[in-house]
Design a protein around this motif. Structure first.
Motif, short mmCIF file in Angstrom:
data_model
loop_
_atom_site.label_atom_id
_atom_site.label_comp_id
_atom_site.label_asym_id
_atom_site.label_seq_id
_atom_site.Cartn_x
_atom_site.Cartn_y
_atom_site.Cartn_z
N LEU A 5 0.84 -1.11 0.13
CA LEU A 5 0.33 0.19 -0.24
C LEU A 5 0.70 1.34 -0.07
N ILE A 7 0.48 4.92 0.17
CA ILE A 7 -0.03 6.23 0.46
C ILE A 7 0.91 7.79 0.93
N LEU A 31 -7.62 -3.41 3.76
CA LEU A 31 -5.82 -3.46 4.17
C LEU A 31 -6.02 -5.07 4.23
N VAL A 34 -2.57 -6.92 2.61
CA VAL A 34 -1.37 -6.35 2.54
C VAL A 34 -0.58 -6.68 3.31
N ILE A 37 3.89 -1.39 3.86
CA ILE A 37 3.35 -0.30 3.51
C ILE A 37 4.18 0.95 3.04
N LEU A 63 -1.79 1.89 10.98
CA LEU A 63 -1.13 1.65 9.95
C LEU A 63 -0.42 -0.33 11.40
N VAL A 70 6.35 -1.40 7.21
CA VAL A 70 5.90 -0.32 6.84
C VAL A 70 7.30 0.68 6.95
#
Length: 107
Positions: A5, A7, A31, A34, A37, A63, A70
Motif C-alpha cells: 500500500l 500512501i 487492508l 496488505v 506499507i 498502521l 512500514v
C-alpha cells in the motif's frame, strides 16, 4: 492480497479525516492481505498538530496493528519535483536496507 500500500498526499484535510479514512479502510477489511506499507511525502503536515496529534501519530496508531513492514520518508508523491510510482507494478520493500524496488511498468 499480497500488495504494498502506497500512501502520500498534501495537507488539504485535517488529521482527524486521515484518521477516519484509515479507520474505515481497516474496519472494512480493505487492508487485509496488505504485505507492506510505503509512505511518501506529505507536504503541509510537517509541523501540523491537531489536538496534540501529528500525522505520524495517526499513521503509527492505525498502521502498526496491521503487523506489516512500514517504510516512510520516501521522496515520492506530492512536493517539490514530484516523483510518481506506477500503480499495479511489481515492487519489493526491504525495510532492513531501506529500499523500495519498483519494476518498470512495461515489464
Amino acid at each position: 492480497d499480497g500488495a504494498l500500500l502506497f500512501i502520500e498526499d498534501e495537507r488539504t484535510i485535517g488529521i482527524g479525516r486521515v484518521d477516519r479514512q484509515l479507520t474505515q479502510m481497516t474496519r472494512a477489511g480493505s487492508l487485509n492481505g496488505v504485505r507492506g506499507i510505503v509512505l511518501g511525502r506529505f507536504p503541509g503536515f510537517e509541523d501540523y498538530v491537531d489536538r496534540n496529534w501529528t500525522l505520524l501519530d495517526v499513521l503509527h496508531e492505525r498502521l502498526s496493528p496491521l503487523g506489516v513492514p512500514v517504510m516512510g520518508g520516501l521522496p515520492l508523491g506530492h512536493g517539490i519535483d514530484p516523483t510518481a510510482v506506477a500503480l499495479g507494478t511489481h515492487a519489493t520493500l526491504d525495510t532492513a536496507t531501506g529500499t523500495l524496488t519498483v519494476a518498470s511498468p512495461l515489464s
